[in-house]
Motif scaffolding. Structure first.
Motif, PDB file in Angstrom:
ATOM      1  N   GLU A   6     126.225   2.969 -20.565  1.00  0.00           N
ATOM      2  CA  GLU A   6     125.820   2.853 -22.090  1.00  0.00           C
ATOM      3  C   GLU A   6     124.747   2.127 -22.547  1.00  0.00           C
ATOM      4  N   GLN A   7     124.180   2.431 -23.261  1.00  0.00           N
ATOM      5  CA  GLN A   7     122.981   1.835 -23.668  1.00  0.00           C
ATOM      6  C   GLN A   7     123.291   1.488 -25.445  1.00  0.00           C
ATOM      7  N   PHE A   8     122.602   0.331 -25.812  1.00  0.00           N
ATOM      8  CA  PHE A   8     122.750   0.155 -27.247  1.00  0.00           C
ATOM      9  C   PHE A   8     121.273   0.278 -27.733  1.00  0.00           C
ATOM     10  N   ARG A   9     120.953   0.979 -28.798  1.00  0.00           N
ATOM     11  CA  ARG A   9     119.447   1.321 -29.024  1.00  0.00           C
ATOM     12  C   ARG A   9     119.354   0.958 -30.676  1.00  0.00           C
ATOM     13  N   VAL A  64     115.945  -0.630 -26.851  1.00  0.00           N
ATOM     14  CA  VAL A  64     117.030  -0.616 -26.242  1.00  0.00           C
ATOM     15  C   VAL A  64     117.439  -2.155 -26.152  1.00  0.00           C
ATOM     16  N   THR A 111     129.267  -1.589 -23.565  1.00  0.00           N
ATOM     17  CA  THR A 111     127.985  -2.454 -23.639  1.00  0.00           C
ATOM     18  C   THR A 111     128.106  -3.452 -24.793  1.00  0.00           C
ATOM     19  N   HIS A 122     124.033   4.381 -29.952  1.00  0.00           N
ATOM     20  CA  HIS A 122     124.516   4.257 -28.505  1.00  0.00           C
ATOM     21  C   HIS A 122     125.084   5.320 -28.224  1.00  0.00           C
ATOM     22  N   ASN A 123     125.195   5.397 -26.473  1.00  0.00           N
ATOM     23  CA  ASN A 123     125.788   6.614 -25.991  1.00  0.00           C
ATOM     24  C   ASN A 123     127.111   6.542 -25.258  1.00  0.00           C
ATOM     25  N   ASP A 166     133.926   0.029 -31.407  1.00  0.00           N
ATOM     26  CA  ASP A 166     132.419   0.279 -32.165  1.00  0.00           C
ATOM     27  C   ASP A 166     132.783   0.374 -33.594  1.00  0.00           C
TER      28      ASP A 166
END
Length: 236
Positions: A135-138, A153, A162, A185-186, A198
């Motif tokens: 997981e990434q938080f952009r 990111v 994340t 995010h993914n 979320d």
């Protein structure tokens, strides 16, 4: 005698796969990428990396191993070279195609106000994150005309979490003089459905941002199976 010599000297003949390569290139020129299945598009990429070998079986193996053309490109270098027939050069070329696609998508987002090119924003987010294994938080930081100031990111987590700190998000927006943000995010699981965590985190960011004049235009979750928009789902 001429026929006998030809039969005994196969090295003098054109390799059987050479004609296949030319036919496949011609089909690509005529029909474009949409006219080819994933494995044939992957063959076209591999032609330049592996010039003296039939790569159809290898392309099919890669699709079977990773799932799709996009997932092959997104696979880590170390996992690609685990596949018999994929060396460092071929793996690097595959990652180069991915980097080119991401750079192109980012360029499309930067060309015009983000909110007037929403499809490009979604394409960019999917290209950048949909197939990442963690997981990434952009955050996309926008100016008062909704032009892109920065794309960062903020956090990289695990396969299903994340850590996000709402006050740090807003602090960074203030540092950049951003008047709006788009959170992205993914979900490596593939399912972009928002979790309760979320939703809670997003609402915390909205609550902190609003008194400071910073708008949260959307929170987009991307995955292999598509994307979800908090605004579209009326969650913000």
């Amino acid at each position: 005698m001429d026929g006998f010599d030809d039969a005994r000297t196969p090295a003098s003949k054109e390799p059987h796969w050479h004609g296949h390569r030319e036919r496949l290139k011609a089909r690509f020129r005529e029909r474009g990428a949409d006219g080819l299945p994933d494995y044939e598009l992957l063959e076209l990429v591999l032609f330049r990396s592996i010039p003296r070998r039939d790569v159809k079986a290898l392309a099919k193996t890669l699709i079977q191993r990773f799932g799709s053309f996009s997932e092959v490109l997104a696979a880590p270098h170390e996992r690609l070279v685990e596949v018999d027939g994929v060396g460092d050069g071929a793996a690097t070329d595959l990652k180069l195609v991915l980097a080119a696609a991401q750079r192109f998508a980012r360029g499309e987002v930067r060309k015009k106000p983000v909110l007037s090119s929403w499809a490009n924003v979604i394409d960019y987010c999917r290209a950048a994150m949909a197939f990442e294994p963690k997981e990434q938080f952009r955050i996309l930081f926008l100016d008062k005309r909704n032009g892109l100031i920065a794309d960062e990111v903020q956090q990289v987590g695990t396969v299903d979490h994340t850590p996000v700190y709402p006050r740090e998000v807003i602090k960074r927006a203030l540092e950049l003089s951003a008047t709006a943000v788009i959170l992205v995010h993914n979900h490596p699981s593939g399912d972009p459905t928002p979790s309760q965590a979320d939703i809670t985190m997003t609402r915390q960011i909205v609550d902190i941002a609003k008194p400071l004049g910073i708008a949260v235009h959307d929170h987009i979750i991307v995955g292999r199976d598509g994307h979800a928009s908090f605004k579209g789902l009326r969650l913000i």
